[in-house]
Design a protein around this motif. Structure first.
Motif: not given
Length: 310
Positions: A47-48, A53-59, A83-89, A95-102
């Motif tokens: 999302e960042g 304005q970059g080329r997406t796909g890093a998800v 440890a699994g994966t935090v997603r931002c869909d 909110a994704a930053h907060e999940r990653l931080a936690a």
């Protein structure tokens, strides 16, 4: 957050016994009460990058990098966990930053070192936030291997703003902002960004000053920075590498820093005893060529873990 171990597959050299294991045979799902080790955590988000304005796909980077790591030879260091994966869909990066931080905070409090696989470089803010909460009171220095300062000013968080966000958070907390960016490309950073870096007290080294024959100077600069802080958060934006070595990023480098130089400096940092977290970001499998980029990224991750000891 569920843990999917299905991508951890690869060659098995059964005839040579336990000493012939590979990563896919060594990694275990993270669980409570296990011995301290290295916890691999994905951050499936670009999302960042989209906002920048970059080329997406890093998800899809975390999945591709796990697959690239799976078949590497395992030379025992610390125990290895997924440890699994935090997603931002949903586009909600805050909110994704907060999940990653936690998730990062929980990993550290359980005694592990987080190795985060991005995702765009927006990964850095959530990762740092988790480390800062887990290591309250410590002077955390940031070592960023990157062609870009990522100190842009914007109304919303992007892959170009993480260290500006961290600087602002440090100011709010009354903590020093200690930031060293290695591999900065003058062609990719405006004068405004250099001015911002200077104003914030950041340190840097240009890509043109990081040739193999300049390694001793770079090592000295890194050592002095590490000595000045209590702990170090390492972040590797893979676009610091030359495009020929790393085509699979949003912004491939026309010059870049050779992977051997990056690897040597990362190894020195990992051996310092001050490393508290590391990540590799901006890997975009959409633009990979014959897995060249995935293999280069996996080699750098392998180099970090190889230096860690009990």
């Amino acid at each position: 957050m569920s843990i999917d171990m299905s991508m951890w597959t690869g060659r098995v050299d059964a005839a040579e016994g336990d000493v012939a294991r590979r990563w896919h045979q060594a990694v275990q799902p993270l669980a409570e009460g296990v011995a301290p080790g290295i916890a691999i955590l994905g951050f499936a988000c670009d999302e960042g990058v989209r906002r920048n304005q970059g080329r997406t796909g890093a998800v899809d980077g975390p999945l591709a990098l796990r697959r690239a790591l799976a078949n590497l030879a395992w030379h025992p260091t610390l125990p290895l966990y997924d440890a699994g994966t935090v997603r931002c869909d949903d586009g909600d990066l805050d909110a994704a930053h907060e999940r990653l931080a936690a998730a990062v905070t929980a990993i550290v409090q359980a005694g592990h070192l987080p190795l985060v696989l991005g995702g765009g470089h927006e990964t850095a803010y959530g990762h740092w936030l988790g480390l800062a909460r887990a290591h309250a009171g410590k002077r955390i220095g940031i070592v960023n291997f990157d062609a870009h300062f990522d100190l842009r000013q914007a109304d919303t968080a992007t892959s170009g703003t993480p260290f500006a966000q961290i600087a602002a958070a440090c100011h709010t907390l009354g903590q020093p902002f200690r930031y060293l960016c290695l591999g900065v490309a003058e062609t990719a950073n405006t004068r405004a960004l250099f001015d911002t870096a200077a104003r914030l007290g950041a340190e840097w080294r240009l890509d043109s000053d990081m040739a193999p024959w300049q390694l001793a100077e770079a090592r000295q600069q890194l050592a002095e920075f590490v000595d000045s802080v209590d702990a170090v958060y390492l972040t590797i934006d893979l676009d610091v590498l030359p495009a020929a070595q790393m085509p699979a990023v949003s912004a491939p480098a026309g010059y870049g820093v050779d992977i051997a130089v990056v690897d040597a400096l990362v190894a020195k940092l990992a051996r310092s005893g001050k490393l508290i977290g590391a990540d590799l970001v901006e890997f975009n499998p959409v633009f990979d060529q014959d897995s060249h980029g995935a293999k280069a990224a996996a080699r750098l991750a392998w180099g970090i873990t190889r230096q860690l000891r009990r």
